[in-house]
Design an enzyme around this catalytic site. Structure first.
Site, PDB file in Angstrom:
ATOM      1  N   LYS A  76       0.848  -1.202   0.000  1.00  0.00           N
ATOM      2  CA  LYS A  76       0.000   0.000   0.000  1.00  0.00           C
ATOM      3  C   LYS A  76       0.881   1.249   0.000  1.00  0.00           C
ATOM      4  CE  LYS A  76      -3.925   1.998   2.574  1.00  0.00           C
ATOM      5  NZ  LYS A  76      -4.831   1.862   3.729  1.00  0.00           N
ATOM      6  N   SER A 132      -9.896   2.242   2.623  1.00  0.00           N
ATOM      7  CA  SER A 132      -8.952   2.933   1.788  1.00  0.00           C
ATOM      8  C   SER A 132      -7.975   2.006   1.066  1.00  0.00           C
ATOM      9  CB  SER A 132      -8.143   3.924   2.648  1.00  0.00           C
ATOM     10  OG  SER A 132      -7.368   3.236   3.601  1.00  0.00           O
ATOM     11  N   SER A 174     -10.395  -0.066   6.911  1.00  0.00           N
ATOM     12  CA  SER A 174      -9.786  -0.035   5.576  1.00  0.00           C
ATOM     13  C   SER A 174      -9.113  -1.308   5.104  1.00  0.00           C
ATOM     14  CB  SER A 174      -8.770   1.094   5.495  1.00  0.00           C
ATOM     15  OG  SER A 174      -9.434   2.296   5.261  1.00  0.00           O
TER      16      SER A 174
HETATM   17  N1  GLN Z   1     -13.430   4.738   5.920  1.00  0.00           N
HETATM   18  C1  GLN Z   1     -12.840   5.177   7.150  1.00  0.00           C
HETATM   19  C2  GLN Z   1     -12.411   6.603   7.043  1.00  0.00           C
HETATM   20  O1  GLN Z   1     -12.622   7.169   6.036  1.00  0.00           O
HETATM   21  C3  GLN Z   1     -11.726   4.271   7.544  1.00  0.00           C
HETATM   22  C4  GLN Z   1     -10.497   4.500   6.794  1.00  0.00           C
HETATM   23  C5  GLN Z   1      -9.364   3.645   7.259  1.00  0.00           C
HETATM   24  O2  GLN Z   1      -9.551   2.639   7.940  1.00  0.00           O
HETATM   25  N2  GLN Z   1      -8.172   4.066   6.916  1.00  0.00           N
HETATM   26  O3  GLN Z   1     -11.886   7.171   7.949  1.00  0.00           O
END
Ligand code: GLN
Length: 494
Positions: free
Chosen positions: A77, A157, A181
């Site tokens: 990532k 994400s 995410s």
């Molecule tokens: N969707 C969540 C956010 O936007 C979680 C994102 C994540 O786990 N990095 O904060």
């Protein structure tokens, strides 16, 4: 052997150990799959020369006692700092940033002989649930609804990681999970993803979003691979003060599939108004599968669940606003062009306005607001108190003898790109309803593919475990995976 990129990590490891293939062959198969899958926009920085060099080094050291990940091609990532390789967190503000150092997690993987194919697409600074906030444009889900050609989100994400693993562009990938995410994109793409206990993987060298919630974890084709890859990622790291000294168990050895006598809790608060009947039916099937495998299913209550999303969307932006203060045009990446007479304030303002996308700016504004003198108690401190209550809900059920908790992973299957972005941002935030509690409580959680919906899209179930017991959690996930027998793959259109 053909289609080497379609192997699991365990399958490739065994083939390498037996001398049936080489890391160079595996790596070349993945590189050509990546070349053929540009439409998925999963990889955003390719590192083929580095990959082949690492593969040759792994082949030169090959032996029956080679580490499990020796010669295994992985995707990383874009949130992980990788030495000399662009690491932008999906943001324009880090344009041109090539770290001078390696994150602890990627270093651990490389120490085990893993091969890095490149960096994977993600929502900007890991803020999002659809990969649509990425500066590189969204990654695309390899799955489609029946023969409808609508492009679907791979989730976020870690959307690039999910798409790459589901489309067999790599054997496994790293993800990070601040509010879901790893688990939400895993569920949207029919793969496995585990967020370990907070502190299990070092955060050092992972670009920070919300430091008290961020955790790295593997995204893989099955539970065994998650166990193998997590094993390599974890370590105690003096460079991260929240990294644990708790010994790392042998996760793969824990996969016996025997869960007889285990108690699985079903939290009543996870039944949502208007929840789709398909998600409900999947959850019921999950309970039956675990019961048939010999577990005891009990109803439990986690009474503060409904406050989790609001608390998360105060705490995460608060920490993000502080963490992202460092991007000021002085030390990293992008700096705005300045007009004659501009001072340092204009440089900060212009750089940040140009470098951060809309969602990141929204989070920074929410974060600075909830931390401001007049609102600190009303929002930030209250959210922290709620967080303690959420953690206590879990401690109470674990103290009553519950070994793991079964919930849906997401409230829906993958949605169409653009479908949610047009709605209010809160609609997007609702995606995290089943996952954020786990981050707030610092617990391990795993998403396992468990079925397909009517349109042929994967659906996942989540298991939440006791802290530091990822071994038992993975074993329960393994039992669920075995019972669910999910083998579907997306039909190749890219
Ligand atoms: N969707 C969540 C956010 O936007 C979680 C994102 C994540 O786990 N990095 O904060």
């Amino acid at each position: 052997m053909s289609d080497l990129n379609r192997l699991t990590i365990a399958g490739a490891r065994d083939a390498l150990r037996k001398g049936e293939t080489t890391s160079v062959a595996l790596t070349e198969a993945c590189l050509s799959a990546i070349e053929g899958a540009k439409a998925l926009n999963a990889f955003v920085h390719d590192t083929p020369e580095l990959a082949l060099e690492q593969a040759r080094a792994a082949d030169a050291k090959r032996g029956a006692d080679a580490p499990a990940l020796s010669g295994i091609p992985l995707g990383i990532k874009d949130l992980f700092c990788t030495k000399g390789v662009p690491s932008q967190a999906g943001s324009a503000i880090l344009n041109g940033f090539k770290p001078e150092y390696e994150s602890t997690v990627t270093q651990n993987l490389f120490d085990q002989g893993a091969v890095m194919l490149g960096k994977l697409n993600m929502d900007e600074f890991a803020m999002g649930s659809s990969n649509e906030t990425s500066i590189y444009g969204n990654a695309v889900n390899p799955w489609r609804r029946g023969d409808d050609n609508t492009a679907l989100t791979p989730g976020g994400s870690s959307g690039g990681s999910a798409s790459a693993v589901a489309a067999d562009l790599c054997l496994g990938a790293t993800g990070t999970d601040t509010g879901g995410s790893i688990r939400q994109p895993a569920a949207f793409t029919g793969i496995t993803g585990i967020k370990p206990t907070y502190g299990r993987c070092s955060r050092w060298g992972i670009i920070a979003f919300a430091s008290s919630l961020d955790q790295a974890g593997p995204m893989t084709k099955d539970v065994r691979d998650a166990a193998i890859m997590l094993q390599a990622m974890c370590s105690h790291d003096p460079k991260d003060s929240t990294s644990t000294t708790t010994p790392v168990p042998d996760f793969e050895a824990a996969l016996t599939g025997d869960i007889r006598g285990k108690t699985i809790g079903i939290p009543k608060e996870y039944t949502l108004d208007g929840m789709s009947d398909e998600i409900d039916a999947l959850w019921t099937r999950g309970k039956e599968m675990l019961r048939d495998a010999g577990a005891k299913i009990v109803d439990i209550s986690l009474p503060h669940t409904k406050y989790a999303l609001p608390a998360y969307y105060v705490i995460a932006p608060a920490e993000a606003s502080s963490n992202l203060a460092r991007y000021d045009g002085v030390r990293y990446g992008h700096r705005a062009k300045l007009a004659h007479g501009d001072g340092i304030t204009e440089m900060y303002e212009k750089t940040r306005a140009e470098g951060f996308g809309a969602e990141v700016q929204r989070r920074v504004m929410i974060g600075t607001y909830v931390l401001s003198a007049g609102f600190y108690d009303a929002y930030y401190n209250r959210a922290r108190r709620v967080r303690t209550l959420i953690k206590k809900d879990f401690e109470d059920v674990f103290a009553q003898g519950v070994d793991a908790i079964l919930t849906p992973a997401t409230p829906s299957a993958a949605f169409g790109l653009g479908e949610m972005a047009a709605a209010d941002p809160v609609q997007m935030y609702l995606n995290d309803v089943f996952t954020v509690t786990v981050n707030l409580a610092g617990l391990p959680g795993v998403a396992v593919p468990a079925g397909l919906d009517r349109q042929g899209l994967p659906l996942g179930l989540q298991l939440i475990g006791r802290p530091w017991e990822e071994d038992a959690l993975l074993n329960t996930a393994y039992a669920l995976e075995t019972a669910a027998g999910f083998v579907a793959k997306p039909a190749k259109w890219w």
